[in-house]
Design a protein around this motif. Structure first.
Motif, PDB file in Angstrom:
ATOM      1  N   THR A  80       4.377  -0.392  -3.696  1.00 15.80           N
ATOM      2  CA  THR A  80       4.367   0.632  -4.750  1.00 15.80           C
ATOM      3  C   THR A  80       2.954   1.088  -5.102  1.00 15.80           C
ATOM      4  N   LEU A  81       1.923   0.406  -4.625  1.00  6.67           N
ATOM      5  CA  LEU A  81       0.555   0.860  -4.858  1.00  6.67           C
ATOM      6  C   LEU A  81       0.283   2.188  -4.158  1.00  6.67           C
ATOM      7  N   PHE A  82       1.147   2.543  -3.219  1.00  9.30           N
ATOM      8  CA  PHE A  82       1.026   3.845  -2.561  1.00  9.30           C
ATOM      9  C   PHE A  82       2.133   4.795  -2.994  1.00  9.30           C
ATOM     10  N   GLY A  83       2.708   4.557  -4.158  1.00  7.53           N
ATOM     11  CA  GLY A  83       3.683   5.482  -4.725  1.00  7.53           C
ATOM     12  C   GLY A  83       2.994   6.734  -5.230  1.00  7.53           C
ATOM     13  N   SER A  84       3.635   7.873  -5.020  1.00  5.65           N
ATOM     14  CA  SER A  84       3.074   9.146  -5.459  1.00  5.65           C
ATOM     15  C   SER A  84       4.032   9.826  -6.426  1.00  5.65           C
ATOM     16  N   LEU A  85       3.484  10.343  -7.509  1.00  9.04           N
ATOM     17  CA  LEU A  85       4.252  11.110  -8.491  1.00  9.04           C
ATOM     18  C   LEU A  85       3.833  12.579  -8.465  1.00  9.04           C
ATOM     19  N   ARG A  86       3.268  13.000  -7.356  1.00 15.00           N
ATOM     20  CA  ARG A  86       2.740  14.356  -7.217  1.00 15.00           C
ATOM     21  C   ARG A  86       3.808  15.427  -7.421  1.00 15.00           C
ATOM     22  N   LYS A  87       5.040  15.181  -6.969  1.00 13.64           N
ATOM     23  CA  LYS A  87       6.080  16.216  -7.023  1.00 13.64           C
ATOM     24  C   LYS A  87       7.111  15.978  -8.113  1.00 13.64           C
ATOM     25  N   GLY A  88       6.803  15.190  -9.106  1.00 19.37           N
ATOM     26  CA  GLY A  88       7.773  14.968 -10.169  1.00 19.37           C
ATOM     27  C   GLY A  88       7.616  13.612 -10.801  1.00 19.37           C
ATOM     28  N   THR A  89       8.738  13.055 -11.225  1.00 18.87           N
ATOM     29  CA  THR A  89       8.690  11.782 -11.944  1.00 18.87           C
ATOM     30  C   THR A  89       9.304  10.624 -11.171  1.00 18.87           C
ATOM     31  N   ARG A  90       9.924  10.904 -10.036  1.00 23.35           N
ATOM     32  CA  ARG A  90      10.468   9.828  -9.192  1.00 23.35           C
ATOM     33  C   ARG A  90       9.450   9.564  -8.087  1.00 23.35           C
ATOM     34  N   PRO A  91       8.962   8.326  -7.976  1.00 20.13           N
ATOM     35  CA  PRO A  91       7.908   8.064  -6.998  1.00 20.13           C
ATOM     36  C   PRO A  91       8.390   8.207  -5.554  1.00 20.13           C
ATOM     37  N   SER A  92       7.481   8.701  -4.729  1.00 18.66           N
ATOM     38  CA  SER A  92       7.682   8.770  -3.287  1.00 18.66           C
ATOM     39  C   SER A  92       6.774   7.723  -2.657  1.00 18.66           C
ATOM     40  N   PHE A  93       7.287   7.015  -1.680  1.00 18.14           N
ATOM     41  CA  PHE A  93       6.513   5.951  -1.040  1.00 18.14           C
ATOM     42  C   PHE A  93       6.213   6.284   0.417  1.00 18.14           C
ATOM     43  N   ASN A  94       6.109   7.573   0.740  1.00 12.69           N
ATOM     44  CA  ASN A  94       5.888   8.021   2.118  1.00 12.69           C
ATOM     45  C   ASN A  94       4.593   7.494   2.728  1.00 12.69           C
ATOM     46  N   ARG A  95       3.594   7.224   1.894  1.00 14.93           N
ATOM     47  CA  ARG A  95       2.309   6.744   2.416  1.00 14.93           C
ATOM     48  C   ARG A  95       2.320   5.246   2.712  1.00 14.93           C
ATOM     49  N   ALA A  96       3.254   4.516   2.129  1.00 13.97           N
ATOM     50  CA  ALA A  96       3.309   3.068   2.337  1.00 13.97           C
ATOM     51  C   ALA A  96       3.754   2.756   3.763  1.00 13.97           C
ATOM     52  N   ALA A  97       3.141   1.735   4.343  1.00 20.38           N
ATOM     53  CA  ALA A  97       3.490   1.326   5.704  1.00 20.38           C
ATOM     54  C   ALA A  97       4.897   0.745   5.736  1.00 20.38           C
ATOM     55  N   ASP A  98       5.595   0.994   6.839  1.00 17.45           N
ATOM     56  CA  ASP A  98       6.892   0.370   7.073  1.00 17.45           C
ATOM     57  C   ASP A  98       6.682  -1.129   7.288  1.00 17.45           C
ATOM     58  N   PRO A  99       7.720  -1.944   7.008  1.00 16.19           N
ATOM     59  CA  PRO A  99       7.569  -3.391   7.184  1.00 16.19           C
ATOM     60  C   PRO A  99       7.083  -3.808   8.576  1.00 16.19           C
ATOM     61  N   GLU A 100       7.478  -3.095   9.614  1.00 13.48           N
ATOM     62  CA  GLU A 100       7.058  -3.450  10.981  1.00 13.48           C
ATOM     63  C   GLU A 100       5.540  -3.417  11.130  1.00 13.48           C
ATOM     64  N   GLN A 101       4.898  -2.501  10.421  1.00 14.12           N
ATOM     65  CA  GLN A 101       3.442  -2.405  10.447  1.00 14.12           C
ATOM     66  C   GLN A 101       2.820  -3.279   9.362  1.00 14.12           C
ATOM     67  N   ALA A 102       3.424  -3.288   8.182  1.00 11.10           N
ATOM     68  CA  ALA A 102       2.822  -3.951   7.025  1.00 11.10           C
ATOM     69  C   ALA A 102       2.836  -5.475   7.127  1.00 11.10           C
ATOM     70  N   ILE A 103       3.934  -6.051   7.604  1.00 11.74           N
ATOM     71  CA  ILE A 103       4.037  -7.516   7.630  1.00 11.74           C
ATOM     72  C   ILE A 103       2.917  -8.152   8.462  1.00 11.74           C
ATOM     73  N   PRO A 104       2.682  -7.703   9.707  1.00 11.32           N
ATOM     74  CA  PRO A 104       1.584  -8.339  10.461  1.00 11.32           C
ATOM     75  C   PRO A 104       0.222  -8.175   9.793  1.00 11.32           C
ATOM     76  N   LEU A 105      -0.049  -6.999   9.213  1.00  7.63           N
ATOM     77  CA  LEU A 105      -1.331  -6.803   8.531  1.00  7.63           C
ATOM     78  C   LEU A 105      -1.441  -7.687   7.293  1.00  7.63           C
ATOM     79  N   TYR A 106      -0.358  -7.786   6.539  1.00  9.82           N
ATOM     80  CA  TYR A 106      -0.337  -8.643   5.346  1.00  9.82           C
ATOM     81  C   TYR A 106      -0.585 -10.108   5.736  1.00  9.82           C
ATOM     82  N   GLU A 107       0.141 -10.576   6.742  1.00 15.11           N
ATOM     83  CA  GLU A 107      -0.012 -11.973   7.166  1.00 15.11           C
ATOM     84  C   GLU A 107      -1.412 -12.251   7.701  1.00 15.11           C
ATOM     85  N   GLU A 108      -1.974 -11.300   8.453  1.00 12.08           N
ATOM     86  CA  GLU A 108      -3.328 -11.454   8.971  1.00 12.08           C
ATOM     87  C   GLU A 108      -4.341 -11.452   7.833  1.00 12.08           C
TER      88      GLU A 108
END
Length: 151
Positions: A80-108
């Protein structure tokens, strides 16, 4: 990568009512991973974080870092640190990495930070519903962004 650092006196993370990680005095780090993040972002942040001088010296000034204080670290994944409220009040998380990419980076990130500090780094469970409690110290909260290093 974006990290929110909170200086804490203690912190505990629970999943399904069971403690899965805890620390005493140190830093609670919420880590967000963006789609465009790479190993260079990870390396920069692992180098920077232990050296952040956010702990007080004998004169009451923030001049000491984790290495000098022996502080502990807990890292919690938080897309959610990459949530965007640019287009309204419901956050968009399009910039956040998918788990397939995020998990290895997080673990590393956790592994390298642990090696740098010379001690284990507490964590939650990636993708789980977590209950995080913290006793903030100060409070002191800082934001580090590998793409906006002047932040």
């Amino acid at each position: 990568m974006r990290a929110v650092l909170q200086r804490v006196k203690k912190s505990v993370v629970k999943v399904e009512g069971k403690s899965v990680g805890s620390i005493g005095k140190g830093l609670l780090v919420f880590l967000g991973i963006e789609r465009i993040d790479t190993n260079s972002d990870l390396e920069w942040l692992v180098d920077k974080l232990p050296r952040v001088r956010c702990f007080e010296d004998d004169a009451g000034r923030m001049n000491r870092n984790l290495e000098e204080t022996g502080g502990e670290v807990m890292v919690i994944s938080q897309f959610t640190l990459f949530g965007s409220l640019r287009k309204g009040t419901r956050p968009s998380f399009n910039r956040a990495a998918d788990p397939e990419q995020a998990i290895p980076l997080y673990e590393e990130f956790v592994e390298r930070l642990s090696t740098t500090l010379g001690k284990p780094v507490a964590t939650g469970i990636f993708g789980a519903e977590m209950e995080i409690s913290a006793v903030n110290d100060g409070p002191v909260t800082l934001v580090i962004d590998t793409k906006n290093r002047d932040f």
